[in-house]
Design a protein around this motif. Structure first.
Motif, short mmCIF file in Angstrom:
data_model
loop_
_atom_site.label_atom_id
_atom_site.label_comp_id
_atom_site.label_asym_id
_atom_site.label_seq_id
_atom_site.Cartn_x
_atom_site.Cartn_y
_atom_site.Cartn_z
N ILE A 1 37.54 41.21 46.20
CA ILE A 1 37.04 41.44 47.56
C ILE A 1 37.48 40.25 48.38
N GLY A 2 38.27 40.51 49.43
CA GLY A 2 38.89 39.41 50.14
C GLY A 2 39.75 38.61 49.18
N GLY A 3 39.59 37.32 49.16
CA GLY A 3 40.37 36.48 48.25
C GLY A 3 39.63 36.13 46.98
N THR A 4 38.53 36.81 46.70
CA THR A 4 37.70 36.46 45.55
C THR A 4 37.90 37.43 44.40
N GLU A 5 38.32 36.91 43.26
CA GLU A 5 38.47 37.69 42.04
C GLU A 5 37.10 37.85 41.41
N LEU A 6 36.64 39.09 41.27
CA LEU A 6 35.27 39.34 40.84
C LEU A 6 34.99 38.86 39.43
N SER A 7 35.96 38.95 38.54
CA SER A 7 35.73 38.57 37.14
C SER A 7 35.55 37.06 36.99
N SER A 8 35.90 36.30 38.03
CA SER A 8 35.76 34.84 37.95
C SER A 8 34.35 34.38 38.29
N LEU A 9 33.49 35.31 38.73
CA LEU A 9 32.17 34.96 39.21
C LEU A 9 31.11 35.10 38.12
N SER A 10 30.13 34.24 38.17
CA SER A 10 28.95 34.41 37.32
C SER A 10 28.14 35.58 37.88
N GLU A 11 27.16 36.04 37.10
CA GLU A 11 26.33 37.15 37.57
C GLU A 11 25.60 36.78 38.86
N ARG A 12 25.15 35.55 38.95
CA ARG A 12 24.47 35.10 40.16
C ARG A 12 25.42 35.09 41.36
N GLN A 13 26.63 34.58 41.16
CA GLN A 13 27.62 34.58 42.24
C GLN A 13 28.01 35.99 42.65
N LEU A 14 28.12 36.88 41.65
CA LEU A 14 28.49 38.26 41.93
C LEU A 14 27.40 38.95 42.75
N THR A 15 26.15 38.70 42.40
CA THR A 15 25.04 39.26 43.17
C THR A 15 25.09 38.77 44.61
N ARG A 16 25.36 37.50 44.78
CA ARG A 16 25.45 36.94 46.13
C ARG A 16 26.62 37.53 46.90
N LEU A 17 27.76 37.69 46.24
CA LEU A 17 28.92 38.28 46.93
C LEU A 17 28.61 39.70 47.38
N ARG A 18 28.00 40.51 46.50
CA ARG A 18 27.66 41.88 46.88
C ARG A 18 26.71 41.88 48.07
N ARG A 19 25.78 40.95 48.08
CA ARG A 19 24.79 40.88 49.15
C ARG A 19 25.42 40.45 50.47
N GLU A 20 26.38 39.52 50.41
CA GLU A 20 26.91 38.92 51.63
C GLU A 20 28.22 39.55 52.10
N LEU B 1 25.57 48.13 57.49
CA LEU B 1 26.36 47.49 58.55
C LEU B 1 25.72 46.24 59.14
N VAL B 2 24.39 46.13 59.05
CA VAL B 2 23.73 45.07 59.81
C VAL B 2 24.11 43.66 59.35
N SER B 3 24.53 43.50 58.10
CA SER B 3 24.93 42.17 57.63
C SER B 3 26.39 41.86 57.94
N ARG B 4 27.06 42.76 58.66
CA ARG B 4 28.49 42.61 59.01
C ARG B 4 29.31 42.30 57.75
N PRO B 5 29.27 43.20 56.76
CA PRO B 5 29.96 42.93 55.49
C PRO B 5 31.47 43.00 55.65
N GLU B 6 32.15 42.42 54.69
CA GLU B 6 33.61 42.47 54.67
C GLU B 6 34.09 43.90 54.42
N ILE B 7 33.32 44.65 53.65
CA ILE B 7 33.72 46.01 53.30
C ILE B 7 32.47 46.84 53.01
N VAL B 8 32.50 48.11 53.38
CA VAL B 8 31.43 49.05 53.06
C VAL B 8 31.95 50.06 52.04
#
Length: 254
Positions: free
Chosen positions: A74-93, A164-171
């Protein structure tokens, strides 16, 4: 700390993405080395016969499921490189979600459901942006209503606004009209279309409906876990023709 990546390039990208379930005789390859990009500010539909891997692709791209090999970004972030906590944050933000089931909390009002992801993240909604989104989905007079007081179409409007309200990078939208009648479904597709055209949102939608797919700028077709066709500015008739050929077992492109 902020996630790595820039605002240039595709909103999401799969490279050689493979997803395998089970082992031995129960082994199923749901995705077979799929490579695809989803451009920013565009509405992309993903279609294919039952079992083609379209929902699996969306779940892997959204970080809701792990990949067996290859990569999902997603964007420039490789999902498999993230911890579960980071992945949760990325999905949220960075991501918004609209599902076939509305997934609203029954004890919260429409407004509270819309802003819940932001509040979980400890953020206050941008008042002007929230007003824009509420106006777009036509819920200004229903913000104090709970889900049980809303029709199915209105509940899905709340779900779209929440995405939409969080203005995500992708829906990511998985069969967002599946539980709606044709009129309510057309309204939801219109809101998704408008979010791309007027708000610059990026939307990736899994659907089995050619009419729904015709609202998109592009349709990516999967069959047997592989990308087999790609239509730009599609009409419903062209989408239906492709789907009928795939259902008949002819995955060849023209």
């Amino acid at each position: 700390m902020p996630f790595p990546g820039t605002v240039t390039g595709p909103a999401a990208r799969a490279t050689g993405l493979t997803k395998v379930y089970g082992r031995g005789e129960t082994r199923v390859t749901a995705l077979d080395a799929v490579s695809v990009e989803f451009a920013r500010g565009r509405f992309t539909a993903v279609m294919g016969p039952s079992g083609s891997g379209k929902s699996t692709l969306m779940h892997c791209m959204a970080g809701l499921d792990t990949v067996t090999s290859g990569s999902a970004c997603i964007g420039g972030t490789e999902l498999s490189s993230l911890s579960e906590r980071q992945l949760t944050r990325l999905r949220r933000e960075k991501a918004g979600f609209v599902f076939q089931g509305f997934n609203l909390l029954p004890t919260l009002t429409a407004l509270e459901n819309m802003t819940l992801p932001l509040r979980i993240a400890g953020r206050e909604p941008d008042a002007a942006w929230l007003e824009t989104v509420v106006a777009m989905v036509g819920l200004g007079g229903r913000l104090g209503h709970r889900p049980a007081e809303l029709s199915g179409g209105q509940q899905q409007r709340v779900a779209v606004a929440r995405a939409l309200v969080s203005r995500p990078e992708i829906v990511f939208a998985d069969e967002p009209t599946g539980n709606l009648d044709s009129r309510a479904g057309a309204e939801i597709l219109g809101f998704l279309r408008e979010s791309v055209r007027e708000l610059g949102q990026t939307v990736v939608m899994v659907t089995h409906d050619p009419v729904a797919a015709a609202h998109a700028d592009r349709v990516v077709f999967l069959a047997d876990g592989r990308v087999v066709d790609d239509l730009h500015e599609p009409g419903a008739d062209a989408v239906l023709d492709r789907m009928l050929r795939f259902e008949a077992g002819d995955g060849r492109t023209t």
